[in-house]
Write an enzyme that holds these catalytic residues in place. Structure first.
Site, PDB file in Angstrom:
ATOM      1  N   HIS A 207       0.835  -1.101   0.111  1.00  0.00           N
ATOM      2  CA  HIS A 207      -0.062   0.046  -0.072  1.00  0.00           C
ATOM      3  C   HIS A 207       0.754   1.313  -0.029  1.00  0.00           C
ATOM      4  O   HIS A 207       2.019   1.264   0.245  1.00  0.00           O
ATOM      5  CB  HIS A 207      -0.960  -0.015   1.210  1.00  0.00           C
ATOM      6  CG  HIS A 207      -2.135  -0.894   1.188  1.00  0.00           C
ATOM      7  ND1 HIS A 207      -2.222  -2.117   1.340  1.00  0.00           N
ATOM      8  CD2 HIS A 207      -3.453  -0.587   0.726  1.00  0.00           C
ATOM      9  CE1 HIS A 207      -3.465  -2.693   1.007  1.00  0.00           C
ATOM     10  NE2 HIS A 207      -4.077  -1.783   0.684  1.00  0.00           N
TER      11      HIS A 207
ATOM     12  N   LYS B  95      -0.751   4.865   4.683  1.00  0.00           N
ATOM     13  CA  LYS B  95      -1.521   3.781   5.086  1.00  0.00           C
ATOM     14  C   LYS B  95      -1.443   3.855   6.522  1.00  0.00           C
ATOM     15  O   LYS B  95      -0.064   3.682   7.330  1.00  0.00           O
ATOM     16  CB  LYS B  95      -1.507   2.618   4.529  1.00  0.00           C
ATOM     17  CG  LYS B  95      -2.573   1.791   5.132  1.00  0.00           C
ATOM     18  CD  LYS B  95      -2.972   0.534   4.329  1.00  0.00           C
ATOM     19  CE  LYS B  95      -3.853  -0.602   4.605  1.00  0.00           C
ATOM     20  NZ  LYS B  95      -5.398  -0.046   5.133  1.00  0.00           N
TER      21      LYS B  95
HETATM   22  P1  NAP Z   1      -7.349   9.245   4.195  1.00  0.00           P
HETATM   23  O1  NAP Z   1      -6.876  10.071   3.138  1.00  0.00           O
HETATM   24  O2  NAP Z   1      -6.529   9.760   5.543  1.00  0.00           O
HETATM   25  O3  NAP Z   1      -8.748  10.005   4.693  1.00  0.00           O
HETATM   26  C1  NAP Z   1      -9.386   9.994   5.824  1.00  0.00           C
HETATM   27  C2  NAP Z   1     -10.069  11.004   6.286  1.00  0.00           C
HETATM   28  O4  NAP Z   1     -10.904  11.143   7.352  1.00  0.00           O
HETATM   29  C3  NAP Z   1      -9.282  12.324   6.649  1.00  0.00           C
HETATM   30  O5  NAP Z   1      -9.639  13.381   5.704  1.00  0.00           O
HETATM   31  C4  NAP Z   1      -9.272  12.621   8.043  1.00  0.00           C
HETATM   32  O6  NAP Z   1      -9.088  13.874   8.376  1.00  0.00           O
HETATM   33  C5  NAP Z   1     -10.829  12.067   8.305  1.00  0.00           C
HETATM   34  N1  NAP Z   1     -11.118  11.960   9.672  1.00  0.00           N
HETATM   35  C6  NAP Z   1     -10.242  11.588  10.605  1.00  0.00           C
HETATM   36  N2  NAP Z   1     -10.991  11.171  11.654  1.00  0.00           N
HETATM   37  C7  NAP Z   1     -12.401  11.450  11.375  1.00  0.00           C
HETATM   38  C8  NAP Z   1     -13.413  11.324  11.881  1.00  0.00           C
HETATM   39  N3  NAP Z   1     -13.488  11.112  13.331  1.00  0.00           N
HETATM   40  N4  NAP Z   1     -14.718  11.694  11.460  1.00  0.00           N
HETATM   41  C9  NAP Z   1     -14.703  11.916  10.063  1.00  0.00           C
HETATM   42  N5  NAP Z   1     -13.339  12.102   9.337  1.00  0.00           N
HETATM   43  C10 NAP Z   1     -12.448  11.789   9.926  1.00  0.00           C
HETATM   44  O7  NAP Z   1      -7.599   7.818   4.193  1.00  0.00           O
HETATM   45  P2  NAP Z   1      -8.017   6.958   2.890  1.00  0.00           P
HETATM   46  O8  NAP Z   1      -6.719   6.799   2.140  1.00  0.00           O
HETATM   47  O9  NAP Z   1      -9.043   7.888   2.194  1.00  0.00           O
HETATM   48  O10 NAP Z   1      -8.272   5.864   3.364  1.00  0.00           O
HETATM   49  C11 NAP Z   1      -9.297   5.960   4.798  1.00  0.00           C
HETATM   50  C12 NAP Z   1      -9.894   4.525   5.294  1.00  0.00           C
HETATM   51  O11 NAP Z   1     -10.221   3.764   4.154  1.00  0.00           O
HETATM   52  C13 NAP Z   1      -8.546   3.813   5.832  1.00  0.00           C
HETATM   53  O12 NAP Z   1      -8.805   2.819   6.845  1.00  0.00           O
HETATM   54  C14 NAP Z   1      -8.194   2.692   4.623  1.00  0.00           C
HETATM   55  O13 NAP Z   1      -7.436   1.692   4.982  1.00  0.00           O
HETATM   56  C15 NAP Z   1      -9.579   2.467   4.118  1.00  0.00           C
HETATM   57  N6  NAP Z   1      -9.684   1.978   2.507  1.00  0.00           N
HETATM   58  C16 NAP Z   1     -10.482   1.243   2.455  1.00  0.00           C
HETATM   59  C17 NAP Z   1     -10.692   0.760   1.030  1.00  0.00           C
HETATM   60  C18 NAP Z   1     -11.725  -0.405   0.933  1.00  0.00           C
HETATM   61  O14 NAP Z   1     -11.858  -0.805  -0.347  1.00  0.00           O
HETATM   62  N7  NAP Z   1     -12.520  -0.842   1.660  1.00  0.00           N
HETATM   63  C19 NAP Z   1     -10.029   0.981   0.025  1.00  0.00           C
HETATM   64  C20 NAP Z   1      -8.902   2.005   0.330  1.00  0.00           C
HETATM   65  C21 NAP Z   1      -8.547   2.582   1.696  1.00  0.00           C
HETATM   66  P3  NAP Z   1      -7.799  14.453   8.686  1.00  0.00           P
HETATM   67  O15 NAP Z   1      -6.803  14.118   7.472  1.00  0.00           O
HETATM   68  O16 NAP Z   1      -7.738  15.972   9.098  1.00  0.00           O
HETATM   69  O17 NAP Z   1      -7.191  13.839   9.933  1.00  0.00           O
END
Ligand code: NAP
Length: 255
Positions: free
Chosen positions: A145, A149
């Protein structure tokens, strides 16, 4: 009638891709956005909230969650308690937490989905890997990844490992007397096999399951090159959870 959707984590990499997907589907309506650090009060007329509690009593059908492992459990609980069917892509749940959330969804009569991977190719890889592990019990999982992550191993690797555990007879792999001269060299142990997590800039989400047997090998690999690969799964999840009365774990449960 359109399905009213809240997106939690709307500024993140996955959340912002999900917002665009919801906006592009006439059957869905984006009604609220959540991010604790957002400065804006609204985006294109959609209200922005910085605390989930402000959404108590809000009219919506589905809670899409792409936030952070440390808040995913609380968010999903909150969604169920407040009548929003959760569609959760955030990873990092324990088996106990998933069992608790399934029980809560049954109590509330609400559908929901926790999917460690929304890409159809990744779902197929998991199924093929579980099947192959019956015949090739020696295997290693390598998940790769991007370097932002937060959790390791990935939710997809954990789910793959759980499916393999169900299909494969237990086997402790490797030499009886193997020793690590640098801690962690052999990766994490799960049910006698190993999981390795690679983190590098430039990667999105990738996984290999490598099998080895006498004189032959088999490698299964899936690559998500772009986050768009997850969106048909998220879209399906949103449309399915509103028809159901209990939460499921894994997109394959809805296919
Ligand atoms: P990311 O870019 O870091 O996005 C996470 C976002 O959530 C950030 O903007 C963060 O804000 C915000 N956040 C933090 N705490 C929060 C809260 N309490 N309420 C609402 N928003 C909040 O990460 P990402 O790459 O999008 O990934 C997010 C999650 O999805 C991870 O756990 C990843 O492993 C997962 N994921 C899943 C899949 C799937 O197919 N299921 C695919 C890819 C990723 P700040 O940055 O301001 O803290």
């Amino acid at each position: 009638m359109s399905i009213k959707v809240i997106v939690a984590g709307f500024k993140g990499k996955m959340g912002s891709t999900a917002v665009n997907m919801v906006k592009g589907d006439q059957e869905l309506e984006l009604v609220a956005l959540l991010d604790p650090f957002a400065d804006e009060k609204e985006v294109d007329g959609v209200p922005v909230f910085t605390a989930k509690e402000a959404l108590i009593g809000f009219e919506a059908d589905v809670w899409v969650d792409f936030t952070m492992p440390k808040v995913a459990y609380e968010n999903t609980r909150f969604a169920l308690e407040n009548g929003f069917a959760p569609v959760v892509g955030t990873t990092g749940f324990t088996e106990d937490q998933i069992a608790e959330l399934i029980a809560l969804s049954k109590e509330k009569g609400l559908g929901g989905l926790i999917a460690p991977n929304f890409a159809i190719g990744a779902i197929l890889l998991m199924e093929f890997a579980a099947k192959a592990s019956k015949y090739f019990p020696d295997l290693e999982i390598i998940e790769l990844h991007h370097d932002k992550k937060k959790d390791a191993p990935s939710g997809t690797a954990v789910k793959t490992a759980e499916l393999i555990r169900e299909a494969r007879s237990y086997k402790k792999q490797g030499a009886e007397d193997e020793e690590e001269s640098i801690a962690g060299a052999r990766g994490a142990e799960f049910d006698g096999f190993r999981i390795h997590s690679v983190r590098l800039p430039g990667l999105v989400a990738h996984q290999e399951v490598i099998f080895g047997a006498q004189g032959e090998g088999l490698t299964l690999r899936h690559d998500s090159y772009d986050r768009i690969s997850f969106m048909s799964g998220v879209n399906l999840g949103i449309k399915e959870v509103v028809k159901r009365d209990q939460l499921v774990y894994g997109l394959e449960q809805l296919l």
